[in-house]
Scaffold this motif. Structure first.
Motif, mmCIF file in Angstrom:
data_model
loop_
_atom_site.group_PDB
_atom_site.id
_atom_site.type_symbol
_atom_site.label_atom_id
_atom_site.label_comp_id
_atom_site.label_asym_id
_atom_site.label_seq_id
_atom_site.Cartn_x
_atom_site.Cartn_y
_atom_site.Cartn_z
ATOM 1 N N THR A 1 -26.396 70.996 36.848
ATOM 2 C CA THR A 1 -27.652 71.720 36.611
ATOM 3 C C THR A 1 -28.569 71.580 37.814
ATOM 4 N N MET A 2 -29.589 72.415 37.831
ATOM 5 C CA MET A 2 -30.759 72.176 38.670
ATOM 6 C C MET A 2 -31.954 72.169 37.726
ATOM 7 N N HIS A 3 -33.053 71.583 38.175
ATOM 8 C CA HIS A 3 -34.249 71.566 37.337
ATOM 9 C C HIS A 3 -35.482 71.755 38.203
ATOM 10 N N ARG A 4 -36.596 72.043 37.529
ATOM 11 C CA ARG A 4 -37.871 72.161 38.240
ATOM 12 C C ARG A 4 -39.005 71.823 37.284
ATOM 13 N N ALA A 5 -40.095 71.345 37.869
ATOM 14 C CA ALA A 5 -41.305 71.087 37.084
ATOM 15 C C ALA A 5 -42.209 72.302 37.182
ATOM 16 N N HIS A 6 -43.023 72.514 36.161
ATOM 17 C CA HIS A 6 -44.016 73.594 36.199
ATOM 18 C C HIS A 6 -45.388 72.961 36.473
ATOM 19 N N GLY A 7 -46.009 73.409 37.552
ATOM 20 C CA GLY A 7 -47.292 72.815 37.940
ATOM 21 C C GLY A 7 -48.489 73.514 37.320
ATOM 22 N N ASP A 8 -48.255 74.278 36.254
ATOM 23 C CA ASP A 8 -49.302 75.134 35.684
ATOM 24 C C ASP A 8 -50.142 74.411 34.634
ATOM 25 N N TYR A 9 -50.542 73.175 34.919
ATOM 26 C CA TYR A 9 -51.366 72.463 33.945
ATOM 27 C C TYR A 9 -52.662 72.019 34.604
ATOM 28 N N ASP A 10 -53.617 71.707 33.771
ATOM 29 C CA ASP A 10 -54.947 71.319 34.236
ATOM 30 C C ASP A 10 -54.880 69.894 34.801
ATOM 31 N N ARG A 11 -55.182 69.782 36.106
ATOM 32 C CA ARG A 11 -55.061 68.466 36.761
ATOM 33 C C ARG A 11 -56.105 67.442 36.288
ATOM 34 N N SER A 12 -57.086 67.910 35.480
ATOM 35 C CA SER A 12 -58.011 66.909 34.939
ATOM 36 C C SER A 12 -57.375 66.228 33.729
ATOM 37 N N GLU A 13 -56.261 66.804 33.236
ATOM 38 C CA GLU A 13 -55.523 66.149 32.159
ATOM 39 C C GLU A 13 -54.406 65.323 32.777
ATOM 40 N N SER A 14 -53.905 64.372 32.005
ATOM 41 C CA SER A 14 -52.865 63.508 32.547
ATOM 42 C C SER A 14 -51.488 64.015 32.142
ATOM 43 N N ARG A 15 -50.540 63.938 33.060
ATOM 44 C CA ARG A 15 -49.136 64.224 32.745
ATOM 45 C C ARG A 15 -48.344 63.071 33.341
ATOM 46 N N ILE A 16 -47.821 62.220 32.476
ATOM 47 C CA ILE A 16 -47.047 61.067 32.945
ATOM 48 C C ILE A 16 -45.669 61.100 32.310
ATOM 49 N N LEU A 17 -44.655 61.158 33.155
ATOM 50 C CA LEU A 17 -43.272 61.044 32.698
ATOM 51 C C LEU A 17 -42.693 59.791 33.354
ATOM 52 N N TRP A 18 -41.914 59.048 32.585
ATOM 53 C CA TRP A 18 -41.168 57.933 33.179
ATOM 54 C C TRP A 18 -39.778 58.456 33.490
ATOM 55 N N ARG A 19 -39.342 58.271 34.707
ATOM 56 C CA ARG A 19 -38.031 58.794 35.106
ATOM 57 C C ARG A 19 -37.042 57.664 35.398
ATOM 58 N N ILE A 20 -35.849 57.828 34.862
ATOM 59 C CA ILE A 20 -34.731 56.943 35.211
ATOM 60 C C ILE A 20 -33.592 57.845 35.692
ATOM 61 N N ILE A 21 -32.926 57.441 36.770
ATOM 62 C CA ILE A 21 -31.691 58.133 37.158
ATOM 63 C C ILE A 21 -30.555 57.140 36.973
ATOM 64 N N VAL A 22 -29.392 57.646 36.562
ATOM 65 C CA VAL A 22 -28.263 56.742 36.328
ATOM 66 C C VAL A 22 -27.104 57.083 37.268
ATOM 67 N N GLU A 23 -26.344 56.072 37.593
ATOM 68 C CA GLU A 23 -25.268 56.199 38.587
ATOM 69 C C GLU A 23 -24.264 57.284 38.240
ATOM 70 N N GLY A 24 -23.829 57.991 39.277
ATOM 71 C CA GLY A 24 -22.794 59.004 39.110
ATOM 72 C C GLY A 24 -21.673 58.795 40.116
ATOM 73 N N ASP A 25 -20.752 59.748 40.147
ATOM 74 C CA ASP A 25 -19.622 59.692 41.079
ATOM 75 C C ASP A 25 -19.984 60.406 42.366
ATOM 76 N N ARG A 26 -19.154 60.209 43.378
ATOM 77 C CA ARG A 26 -19.301 61.011 44.598
ATOM 78 C C ARG A 26 -18.852 62.443 44.260
ATOM 79 N N PRO A 27 -19.684 63.463 44.550
ATOM 80 C CA PRO A 27 -19.277 64.837 44.209
ATOM 81 C C PRO A 27 -17.999 65.249 44.930
ATOM 82 N N VAL A 28 -17.084 65.843 44.183
ATOM 83 C CA VAL A 28 -15.848 66.348 44.780
ATOM 84 C C VAL A 28 -15.559 67.730 44.205
#
Ligand SMILES: [Fe+2]
Length: 271
Positions: free
Chosen positions: A242-269
């Motif tokens: 997949t690919m993904h993207r964030a949408h920046g269309d929110y009011d910056r006076s409000e808070s947007r907090i996401l906790w991100r974890i990435i997990v190990e993968g294989d070498r792409p082949v």
């Protein structure tokens, strides 16, 4: 644990119910979730209540957490959790991409937990790059199968990268532009537009123009799932297809907090 996997109508992704990620996940459920991720490419869990330690434990369902390279945004006490938060100077990642392609073994999955959610906007979209590949004409699929990207840490637009991160994660890494999924063997288009310094055999300028054009042609509404956040949501994204993207269309006076974890993968082949 009786879990239910409900695929979304007309888009990739599935909603998972019957799982409390704050509790240990048994091996059978873990296997089921890993398969569901490979099949549906995005999984949504609602109404989760997680501590940083509990969240890290839950993430291991999809693989061992790996360190994220902009360490200035990682939690001090739990450095395998990155904070996505505009108030510490980050810009929403609004261009289509997959994460951390400057690593020899890029993550298998990116996991996001909604901690503070603005009242409007700030969605996260996920595109099925397996479907994107399948929809291209065969001549172009053949071309993509022959191409490889050279990936680097794309930090020229930022001035807060730590020198130790640049040292550790700044070396060029080559990946195929089509990768075979390790779980089911399906091919998917694979690149990160700004981490690609160039495509082998092409100038940086021509590479960027081609990738931009590819994204415009490939990412159509029918292959996209857009997640509208609710506090307590966990969104798991299969970074191998997949690919993904964030949408920046929110009011910056409000808070947007996401906790991100990435997990190990294989070498792409490409097989
Ligand atoms: Fe990302």
């Amino acid at each position: 644990m009786a879990i239910a996997v409900k695929p979304f109508d007309g888009s990739p992704g599935a909603e998972i119910s019957g799982v409390d990620l704050s509790r240990p996940v048994d091996p059978g459920t873990k296997e089921q979730l890993a398969r569901a991720l490979a099949e549906h490419l995005a999984l949504v869990f609602h109404d989760q209540t997680l501590t940083p330690a509990g969240y890290l434990a839950a993430a291991t369902v999809f693989g061992p957490p790996m360190r994220q390279h902009y360490s200035q945004h990682n939690m001090t006490d739990h450095p395998d959790i990155g904070l996505i938060w505009h108030r510490d100077g980050q810009q929403p990642a609004e261009r289509w991409h997959t994460d951390h392609t400057n690593r020899e073994k890029p993550p298998a999955a990116t996991i996001l937990y909604g901690v503070e959610i603005p009242s409007h906007g700030g969605d996260t979209s996920v595109a099925d790059m397996r479907a994107a590949y399948a929809m291209l004409p065969e001549t172009e699929r053949a071309r993509l199968r022959s191409l490889r990207t050279v990936n680097t840490l794309d930090d020229h637009h930022r001035d807060d990268t730590r020198s130790e991160d640049r040292e550790k994660f700044g070396k060029p890494v080559v990946h195929p532009m089509v990768r075979t999924h390790p779980v089911h063997g399906t091919p998917a288009v694979y690149f990160h537009i700004t981490k690609t310094a160039y495509i082998e055999g092409m100038t940086p300028r021509d590479s960027r123009a081609y990738l931009t054009d590819l994204l415009e042609r490939m990412i159509r509404p029918e292959i996209v799932y857009t997640h509208r956040w609710r506090k307590g949501d966990v969104l798991v994204i299969d970074d191998r297809a997949t690919m993904h993207r964030a949408h920046g269309d929110y009011d910056r006076s409000e808070s947007r907090i996401l906790w991100r974890i990435i997990v190990e993968g294989d070498r792409p082949v490409l097989i």
